[in-house]
Design a protein around this motif. Structure first.
Motif, PDB file in Angstrom:
ATOM      1  N   LEU A 136       0.839  -1.198   0.000  1.00 45.82           N
ATOM      2  CA  LEU A 136       0.000   0.000   0.000  1.00 45.82           C
ATOM      3  C   LEU A 136       0.871   1.244   0.000  1.00 45.82           C
ATOM      4  O   LEU A 136       1.975   1.241   0.548  1.00 45.82           O
ATOM      5  N   ASP A 137       0.378   2.312  -0.606  1.00 44.21           N
ATOM      6  CA  ASP A 137       1.035   3.607  -0.505  1.00 44.21           C
ATOM      7  C   ASP A 137       1.035   4.039   0.957  1.00 44.21           C
ATOM      8  O   ASP A 137      -0.001   4.012   1.632  1.00 44.21           O
ATOM      9  N   PHE A 138       2.226   4.439   1.461  1.00 45.91           N
ATOM     10  CA  PHE A 138       2.330   4.717   2.893  1.00 45.91           C
ATOM     11  C   PHE A 138       1.455   5.887   3.320  1.00 45.91           C
ATOM     12  O   PHE A 138       0.756   5.814   4.342  1.00 45.91           O
ATOM     13  N   ALA A 139       1.489   6.987   2.575  1.00 44.50           N
ATOM     14  CA  ALA A 139       0.711   8.167   2.974  1.00 44.50           C
ATOM     15  C   ALA A 139      -0.775   7.831   3.038  1.00 44.50           C
ATOM     16  O   ALA A 139      -1.474   8.210   3.992  1.00 44.50           O
ATOM     17  N   GLN A 140      -1.256   7.120   2.048  1.00 45.89           N
ATOM     18  CA  GLN A 140      -2.667   6.731   2.039  1.00 45.89           C
ATOM     19  C   GLN A 140      -2.988   5.835   3.225  1.00 45.89           C
ATOM     20  O   GLN A 140      -4.003   6.003   3.900  1.00 45.89           O
ATOM     21  N   SER A 141      -2.096   4.890   3.495  1.00 48.47           N
ATOM     22  CA  SER A 141      -2.329   3.974   4.612  1.00 48.47           C
ATOM     23  C   SER A 141      -2.299   4.713   5.942  1.00 48.47           C
ATOM     24  O   SER A 141      -3.059   4.400   6.863  1.00 48.47           O
ATOM     25  N   LEU A 142      -1.423   5.724   6.052  1.00 46.75           N
ATOM     26  CA  LEU A 142      -1.344   6.493   7.297  1.00 46.75           C
ATOM     27  C   LEU A 142      -2.644   7.238   7.546  1.00 46.75           C
ATOM     28  O   LEU A 142      -3.189   7.202   8.664  1.00 46.75           O
ATOM     29  N   HIS A 143      -3.150   7.928   6.535  1.00 47.67           N
ATOM     30  CA  HIS A 143      -4.403   8.667   6.706  1.00 47.67           C
ATOM     31  C   HIS A 143      -5.551   7.720   7.070  1.00 47.67           C
ATOM     32  O   HIS A 143      -6.392   8.056   7.920  1.00 47.67           O
ATOM     33  N   THR A 144      -5.560   6.537   6.452  1.00 44.37           N
ATOM     34  CA  THR A 144      -6.614   5.555   6.753  1.00 44.37           C
ATOM     35  C   THR A 144      -6.553   5.130   8.207  1.00 44.37           C
ATOM     36  O   THR A 144      -7.581   5.043   8.897  1.00 44.37           O
ATOM     37  N   ARG A 145      -5.354   4.867   8.690  1.00 40.23           N
ATOM     38  CA  ARG A 145      -5.202   4.390  10.071  1.00 40.23           C
ATOM     39  C   ARG A 145      -5.452   5.481  11.092  1.00 40.23           C
ATOM     40  O   ARG A 145      -6.121   5.270  12.110  1.00 40.23           O
TER      41      ARG A 145
END
Length: 302
Positions: A136-145
Motif C-alpha cells: 500500500l502507498d504509505f501516505a494513504q495507509s497512514l491517513h486511513t489508520r
C-alpha cells in the motif's frame, strides 16, 4: 594502492566452518585478508576483516555465502549474516546514523498501541503490515489508520509513551556512536508527540515524525503538514547530512520496512533490521538478531 573494504560476518553463535569457506573463496579470487578483528558481544559473535578489493567485487563474492542466500537446510548456516562495508565509511571522521523508529529503535508499532485504546487494533495492524510490505502507498495507509483514532483523549498519548520499549542494544548503540563523536538521528512514519520526548531523553541530534491533529483535548483523526513517507525519509537523511557537513557516503540508514527503502538505498550503508523481504533484498547489510547495536560491529564502533 589497492582498494579495500571490510567484510563483517556475525551470528548468534560462533561458526567454525563458514569463516573458513569465506577465506577460501576470497583466496581463490585473488583477494587478501589484511586484518581481522573478532568480536564477541551480547547476543552475537563475529569478525570484521579488511580485505583487498572493491565493494562491488567483494559483494559479488560473498553474496552466495550469506545465510540469507545460502541454499542450506542447516539453520546455523542460514543464521550467518555477511556484509561488505566500505572502508571509507569505517574510517570516516564523522558519521551520521539515521534510524527508523517503530520496530527498529523501539520494539512496538506506536499506531497499533494507540489503536488498542480506540478498539481498532486488528484493523490498524492489518493496514500497517500491508504498508510495511510495500503493498500500500504509505501516505494513504497512514491517513486511513489515523482516521480510526479520531476522538481518542490526548491523555492516551502519555499512556502509550509510558509502555514503549527500546529495542535491545538501542541505548548502547546510540551511546557508543555519540561517545565516538558521531551523530544519530531518527525519522519516523509515527508521531512526534511520542518521538520528541524519547529523542530528547536519548540525546539524539535530530528527530522527525508526523504531527497528530489535536483539538479540544481529542485526536482529530488527521495529521498536520508533511507526511513522513519513504521519499521524505530520504530527504531528511540528505538534509541532516548536508547540515552537518557529512558526505552521503559516510551515512548509515537502518529500518525494517518498505517505508525505509529510499533512505536505506541512499545511505553509504543501508541496514535491514529484522526487516520485511522488500527491504532485506535491497539493503547492503542485514541484521536478523534482536540486537540493534550490531550496527556498531558493522562499522567498528564498540
Amino acid at each position: 594502492m589497492h582498494p579495500t573494504a571490510f567484510i563483517v560476518f556475525h551470528s548468534a553463535a560462533p561458526h567454525p566452518v563458514e569463516p573458513a569457506r569465506l577465506r577460501s573463496t576470497l583466496a581463490a579470487a585473488g583477494h587478501r585478508v589484511l586484518s581481522e578483528e573478532p568480536f564477541e558481544d551480547p547476543g552475537r559473535s563475529g569478525s570484521r576483516w579488511e580485505v583487498t578489493g572493491s565493494v562491488r567485487q567483494l559483494r559479488a563474492l560473498v553474496n552466495p555465502l550469506d545465510g540469507n542466500n545460502a541454499r542450506s537446510e542447516d539453520p546455523a548456516v542460514r543464521a550467518l549474516s555477511i556484509s561488505v562495508v566500505p572502508s571509507e565509511l569505517v574510517r570516516a571522521p564523522k558519521m551520521l546514523l539515521v534510524m527508523d523508529v517503530d520496530s527498529t529503535l523501539i520494539k512496538q508499532e506506536v499506531i497499533e498501541l494507540l489503536a488498542a485504546h480506540a478498539g481498532c487494533e486488528d484493523e490498524v495492524t492489518e493496514v500497517t503490515e500491508a504498508a510495511m510490505r510495500g503493498d500500500l502507498d504509505f501516505a494513504q495507509s497512514l491517513h486511513t489508520r489515523v482516521k480510526m483514532l479520531a476522538g481518542l483523549d490526548v491523555a492516551v498519548i502519555e499512556q502509550v509513551r509510558s509502555i514503549i520499549e527500546l529495542s535491545d542494544g538501542a541505548r548502547e548503540l546510540i551511546a557508543s556512536f555519540k561517545a565516538a563523536g558521531h551523530h544519530v538521528a531518527v525519522v519516523s512514519g509515527g508521531f512526534a508527540q511520542i518521538l520528541d520526548p524519547l529523542a530528547a531523553e536519548l540525546g539524539l541530534d535530530f528527530a522527525c515524525a508526523n504531527d497528530l491533529g489535536i483539538e479540544d483535548g481529542k485526536l482529530t483523526g488527521t495529521v498536520n503538514g508533511q507526511v513522513v513517507d519513504r521519499a521524505y525519509k530520504e530527504t531528511m537523511l540528505r538534509a541532516w547530512a548536508g547540515q552537518l557537513g557529512i558526505e552521503l557516503g559516510h551515512t548509515i540508514a537502518a529500518g525494517d520496512g518498505a517505508n525505509d527503502l529510499d533512505m536505506v538505498g541512499a545511505a553509504g550503508l543501508g541496514v535491514a533490521f529484522n526487516a520485511k523481504p522488500a527491504l532485506r533484498d535491497a539493503a547492503d547489510a542485514r541484521i536478523d538478531l534482536p540486537r540493534l547495536d550490531v550496527i556498531g560491529n558493522l562499522v567498528g564502533i564498540a
